[in-house]
Design a protein around this motif. Sequence first.
Motif, PDB file in Angstrom:
ATOM      1  N   GLY A 196      67.132 -39.736   0.380  1.00 51.78           N
ATOM      2  CA  GLY A 196      67.695 -39.119   0.353  1.00 51.78           C
ATOM      3  C   GLY A 196      67.984 -37.623   0.850  1.00 51.78           C
ATOM      4  O   GLY A 196      66.735 -37.764   0.277  1.00 51.78           O
TER       5      GLY A 196
ATOM      6  N   GLU B 213      67.728 -40.003   5.446  1.00 47.80           N
ATOM      7  CA  GLU B 213      68.816 -39.946   4.903  1.00 47.80           C
ATOM      8  C   GLU B 213      69.504 -40.109   5.743  1.00 47.80           C
ATOM      9  O   GLU B 213      69.802 -40.198   7.414  1.00 47.80           O
TER      10      GLU B 213
ATOM     11  N   THR C 168      68.511 -41.154  -4.000  1.00 43.82           N
ATOM     12  CA  THR C 168      70.306 -41.127  -3.293  1.00 43.82           C
ATOM     13  C   THR C 168      71.673 -40.582  -3.654  1.00 43.82           C
ATOM     14  O   THR C 168      72.452 -41.433  -3.482  1.00 43.82           O
TER      15      THR C 168
END
Length: 309
Positions: free
Chosen positions: A13, A36, A113
Motif C-alpha cells: 500500500g 501498490e 492497505t
Amino acid sequence: MKEERAIDLVIIGAGAAGLTASIYAVRAKLDTIVLENEIVGGQIKNSYSVENFPGFDVISGDELASKMENHALKLGVDINEFGYIKSVKLTDEEKIIETDDVIYKAKAVIIATGAKPRELPVPEEKDLHGKVIHYCELCDGALYDGKDIVVVGGGNSAIEAATYLTRYAKSITIVHQFDTLQAEKSDQDELFKHKNVNVIWNSEIRNVVGDNKIEKIIIENVKTGEKSDIHSDGIFVYIGYVPKADIVKDYVTLNKWGYIEADENMGTNVKGVFVAGDVRDKKIRQLTTAVSDGTIAALNAEKYISGGR
Ligand SMILES: Cc1cc2nc3c(=O)[nH]c(=O)nc-3n(C[C@H](O)[C@H](O)[C@H](O)COP(=O)(O)OP(=O)(O)OC[C@H]3O[C@@H](n4cnc5c(N)ncnc54)[C@H](O)[C@@H]3O)c2cc1C
C-alpha cells in the motif's frame, strides 16, 4: 520461472501510511519495496482540499500525495505501482509475497492497505455503480454540470463532497439517516452558504430505479417507515469506509469490523508483520495518524529485522 527476491521489508500500500513507512525504512537502510495495486497516494488523492496537515495551511490532496511520493522516490524508495499481489504467506519467519512477476521473500511486512468507501446498500448498486451511483466527486462530479445531485451521508466526507459538487449541480439534496449532521461545523457553514442545498433527514435510500438514467429514488423515513420518491440525475455516496484487509485476513487478527488489530508498536499477532494507517483498528483515521503509524511501523520493523523485537 518467476524471479525470487530476498528483501528486508515489503510494504503493501502506497498511501500516506505506506509512503511514510518507506521513507523511514529506506533511511534506516532497509532493502524495501512498496507494492501498490492502484495509484500511488491512496485515498487523499480524492480530496480537493486538505487544511489540517501541518506545514500546509491549504493544499489539494493530489498535490500532497505527489509530494509524499516524490519525497520517497528522491530517497530511492522502490515503488511498484499497479502491481497485483497474487498471494501472501505470513506464517513463517520468511514472509512470502507473490506478485505477477516476482516472489518476494521478506524479513518483515508492513500492511498499509487503507480503506475503501462503503457501498450504497441497495439491490441496484452493482448495475448502477459508476453509471449514476458514484463515490468520488473529484472523479465524476463534472458529469453533473447543471444537473440535480443526491449526496448520501452527513459526515465530513459527505459535506466536503457536497460543497465541491455545488460548483456543478443545479441542486444538491443530502439524504441523511440521522437528524443532525456529523460533519465539522465549519464545513457545514461552508456548504450552507450555497442556496441550492437541502437536506432530507432521518432517511435512507432503499431503491434506485432506472437503467443508465435514474427514473426515481425510493427513500424511507427510518423513524416513520414512510416511503417516498425523489428525483435526481446522480447519487454520490459517503457512508463510511471498509478496511482493505482481505489479502491478509487468514493471518492477522481482525476486529469485528475487519480492521487489523495491533499493539502500540504497530505489531500484529504475527511476528514480523506490522500494520499502519486506516486499515488498523483505531479511533481516528486521518493523514496525521496514518503518517504516525507508518513511522512507528517502519522503525519497529527495522528493530525486528535487526533482532531487537
Ligand atoms: C475524500 C477524502 C478526504 C479526506 N480529507 C482528509 C483531510 O482533509 N485530512 C486528513 O487528515 N485526512 C483526510 N482524509 C483521510 C485520509 O485520506 C486517510 O486517513 C489516509 O489517506 C489514510 O492513509 P492510508 O495510507 O492508511 O490509506 P490509503 O490512503 O487508503 O492508502 C492505502 C493504499 O493501499 C493500496 N492497497 C490496498 N490494497 C492493496 C493491495 N492488496 N495491494 C497493493 N496495494 C493495496 C490502496 O490502493 C491505497 O493506495 C480524507 C479521506 C477522503 C476519502
